[in-house]
Design an enzyme around this catalytic site. Structure first.
Site, PDB file in Angstrom:
ATOM      1  N   ASN A  42       0.814  -1.032   0.429  1.00  0.00           N
ATOM      2  CA  ASN A  42      -0.001   0.053   0.007  1.00  0.00           C
ATOM      3  C   ASN A  42       0.908   0.982   0.022  1.00  0.00           C
ATOM      4  OD1 ASN A  42      -1.466   2.431   0.851  1.00  0.00           O
ATOM      5  ND2 ASN A  42      -2.962   1.049   1.763  1.00  0.00           N
ATOM      6  N   ASP A  95      -0.409   4.586  -0.070  1.00  0.00           N
ATOM      7  CA  ASP A  95      -0.590   6.025   0.154  1.00  0.00           C
ATOM      8  C   ASP A  95      -0.014   6.709   0.520  1.00  0.00           C
ATOM      9  OD1 ASP A  95      -2.929   4.290  -0.703  1.00  0.00           O
ATOM     10  OD2 ASP A  95      -3.919   4.357   1.521  1.00  0.00           O
ATOM     11  N   HIS A  96       0.809   6.169   1.676  1.00  0.00           N
ATOM     12  CA  HIS A  96       1.939   7.587   2.315  1.00  0.00           C
ATOM     13  C   HIS A  96       3.443   7.364   1.934  1.00  0.00           C
ATOM     14  CE1 HIS A  96      -0.796   6.974   5.907  1.00  0.00           C
ATOM     15  NE2 HIS A  96      -0.600   5.426   6.397  1.00  0.00           N
ATOM     16  N   ARG A 150       4.391  18.550   1.379  1.00  0.00           N
ATOM     17  CA  ARG A 150       5.314  20.123   0.006  1.00  0.00           C
ATOM     18  C   ARG A 150       4.617  20.472  -0.899  1.00  0.00           C
ATOM     19  NH1 ARG A 150      10.513  21.792   1.385  1.00  0.00           N
ATOM     20  NH2 ARG A 150      10.601  20.724   4.362  1.00  0.00           N
ATOM     21  N   HIS A 201      -5.455   3.405  -1.633  1.00  0.00           N
ATOM     22  CA  HIS A 201      -6.520   3.670  -1.094  1.00  0.00           C
ATOM     23  C   HIS A 201      -6.969   5.206  -1.729  1.00  0.00           C
ATOM     24  CE1 HIS A 201      -9.268   3.934   2.849  1.00  0.00           C
ATOM     25  NE2 HIS A 201     -10.340   4.803   1.795  1.00  0.00           N
ATOM     26  N   ARG A 250      -9.631   8.225  -1.549  1.00  0.00           N
ATOM     27  CA  ARG A 250     -10.044   8.469   0.253  1.00  0.00           C
ATOM     28  C   ARG A 250     -10.886  10.075  -0.261  1.00  0.00           C
ATOM     29  NH1 ARG A 250      -8.637   6.489   5.168  1.00  0.00           N
ATOM     30  NH2 ARG A 250     -10.933   7.875   6.101  1.00  0.00           N
ATOM     31  N   ARG A 291      -7.126  12.725   0.779  1.00  0.00           N
ATOM     32  CA  ARG A 291      -6.358  13.717   1.211  1.00  0.00           C
ATOM     33  C   ARG A 291      -4.884  12.728   1.184  1.00  0.00           C
ATOM     34  NH1 ARG A 291      -6.951  10.036   7.149  1.00  0.00           N
ATOM     35  NH2 ARG A 291      -9.877  11.640   6.529  1.00  0.00           N
ATOM     36  N   HIS A 292      -4.630  11.417   0.542  1.00  0.00           N
ATOM     37  CA  HIS A 292      -3.170  11.334   0.237  1.00  0.00           C
ATOM     38  C   HIS A 292      -3.437  10.697  -1.737  1.00  0.00           C
ATOM     39  CE1 HIS A 292      -4.906   7.426   1.698  1.00  0.00           C
ATOM     40  NE2 HIS A 292      -4.586   8.252   2.534  1.00  0.00           N
ATOM     41  N   GLU A 309      -8.483   0.395  -2.937  1.00  0.00           N
ATOM     42  CA  GLU A 309      -9.905   0.786  -1.471  1.00  0.00           C
ATOM     43  C   GLU A 309     -10.694   1.810  -1.532  1.00  0.00           C
ATOM     44  OE1 GLU A 309      -6.702   1.309   1.809  1.00  0.00           O
ATOM     45  OE2 GLU A 309      -5.691  -1.011   1.640  1.00  0.00           O
ATOM     46  N   THR A 357      -6.852   6.552  10.336  1.00  0.00           N
ATOM     47  CA  THR A 357      -6.489   5.496   9.452  1.00  0.00           C
ATOM     48  C   THR A 357      -8.232   4.565   9.464  1.00  0.00           C
ATOM     49  OG1 THR A 357      -5.499   3.607   8.672  1.00  0.00           O
ATOM     50  CG2 THR A 357      -5.667   3.893  11.126  1.00  0.00           C
ATOM     51  N   THR A 358      -8.291   3.565   8.266  1.00  0.00           N
ATOM     52  CA  THR A 358      -9.923   2.530   8.394  1.00  0.00           C
ATOM     53  C   THR A 358      -9.658   2.133  10.011  1.00  0.00           C
ATOM     54  OG1 THR A 358      -9.345   2.143   6.536  1.00  0.00           O
ATOM     55  CG2 THR A 358     -11.127   1.412   7.745  1.00  0.00           C
ATOM     56  N   GLU A 377     -11.002  -8.852   3.356  1.00  0.00           N
ATOM     57  CA  GLU A 377     -10.321  -8.617   4.042  1.00  0.00           C
ATOM     58  C   GLU A 377     -10.157  -8.353   4.935  1.00  0.00           C
ATOM     59  OE1 GLU A 377      -7.039  -5.665   2.003  1.00  0.00           O
ATOM     60  OE2 GLU A 377      -6.714  -5.141   3.703  1.00  0.00           O
ATOM     61  N   HIS A 415      -3.733  -4.313   7.885  1.00  0.00           N
ATOM     62  CA  HIS A 415      -3.874  -3.280   8.883  1.00  0.00           C
ATOM     63  C   HIS A 415      -3.362  -3.313  10.096  1.00  0.00           C
ATOM     64  CE1 HIS A 415      -5.177  -0.520  10.915  1.00  0.00           C
ATOM     65  NE2 HIS A 415      -5.687   0.692   9.831  1.00  0.00           N
ATOM     66  N   GLY A 416      -1.967  -3.266  10.282  1.00  0.00           N
ATOM     67  CA  GLY A 416      -0.930  -2.456  11.407  1.00  0.00           C
ATOM     68  C   GLY A 416      -0.442  -4.041  11.131  1.00  0.00           C
ATOM     69  N   GLY A 419       0.827  -1.518   4.626  1.00  0.00           N
ATOM     70  CA  GLY A 419       1.272  -0.006   4.334  1.00  0.00           C
ATOM     71  C   GLY A 419       2.065   0.780   5.015  1.00  0.00           C
ATOM     72  N   HIS A 420       1.336   1.044   6.017  1.00  0.00           N
ATOM     73  CA  HIS A 420       1.768   2.516   7.093  1.00  0.00           C
ATOM     74  C   HIS A 420       3.597   1.690   7.558  1.00  0.00           C
ATOM     75  CE1 HIS A 420       3.316   5.188  10.323  1.00  0.00           C
ATOM     76  NE2 HIS A 420       2.267   5.702   9.899  1.00  0.00           N
TER      77      HIS A 420
END
Ligand code: PXP
Length: 239
Positions: free
Chosen positions: A11, A13-14, A22, A47, A49, A53-54, A74, A104-105, A155, A190-191, A212-213
């Protein structure tokens, strides 16, 4: 009996979160997708959203136009997102709950409670040839609703497991077993981190892990190719 190693969906996204901090064009999530795939990722998850936002629409379009590996989009269960999905035709769409104020979700989709809202959306995506995945908590009622909705995939939300809540691995294992009975493909995410991936990757029914994160965070310290390769190796070695 041996089973295929679960696929790793990275993922990105980040990477977009960092770029957006920036307001310019660097780092580019497309470059991250290409680097992750070159290092052994099996697919790219992103994702879009509602508040953008990302990931932005243009990121999705460029990634869709460039990579040939499976894209897992997503998205919230809204008519706008379904239109975007049907115009973009990713390999899969993972429907997630979305609240504007959340970081986050936070929890799984209430597939049982939102059955009537989800039914036409899932049908539309299925008709467009997109594989539908529902991001749900490891709860039998939610799994049954997903099967009734004709989603191909669930998922399982691993957030509570990642927070070390008691009994969560057992809940995940029981839910994974139920996917088999219901004819659903089982993914999880997730996580997830180096420290907690293996018990989930070892569940026989789990076919794909979306992360992802943690990967993007580790990549800042050690580089994305190394990070993806290491996560891939941990998944392959899970027993
Ligand atoms: N799977 C789904 C459906 C998600 O919504 C997310 C978070 O965007 C992830 C996986 C990845 O979670 P994390 O960023 O904690 O690895």
């Amino acid at each position: 009996m041996t089973r295929p190693t679960p696929r790793l969906g990275v993922n990105i996204d980040h990477v977009a979160t960092l770029r957006n901090a920036r307001g310019g064009s660097h780092p580019d999530p497309l470059d991250a997708a290409l680097a992750a795939l070159a290092a052994g990722a099996d697919g790219i998850t992103l994702h879009l959203r509602e508040d953008r936002r990302h990931i932005r629409d243009d990121d999705l379009a460029r990634i869709r136009a460039t990579i040939t590996a499976p894209i897992n989009l997503e998205m919230a269960a809204t008519p706008e997102m379904v239109e975007i999905a049907c115009a973009t035709l990713p390999h899969a769409c993972c429907i997630v709950p979305e609240r504007r104020a959340e970081i986050t979700t936070e929890g799984g989709l209430d597939a049982a409670g939102q059955f009537d809202l989800l039914r036409p959306l899932v049908r539309r995506l299925n008709d467009a040839g997109i594989r539908v995945s529902l991001f749900i908590d490891p709860d039998p009622a939610q799994l049954r609703a997903a099967a009734e909705l004709a989603a191909a995939v669930v998922e399982l939300h691993t957030g509570a497991y990642a927070e070390n809540r008691t009994g969560e691995l057992t809940r995940l294992a029981d839910a994974a077993l139920l996917t088999e009975e219901l004819g659903l493909e089982c993914h999880a995410g997730h996580g997830l981190t180096y420290a907690n991936i293996q018990p989930v990757a070892a569940l026989r029914q789990v076919r794909e892990l979306n992360i992802g994160h943690y990967l993007i965070g580790e990549a800042i310290l050690h580089g994305l190719p190394h990070t993806v390769r290491h996560m891939r190796a941990l998944i392959a070695a899970a027993k």
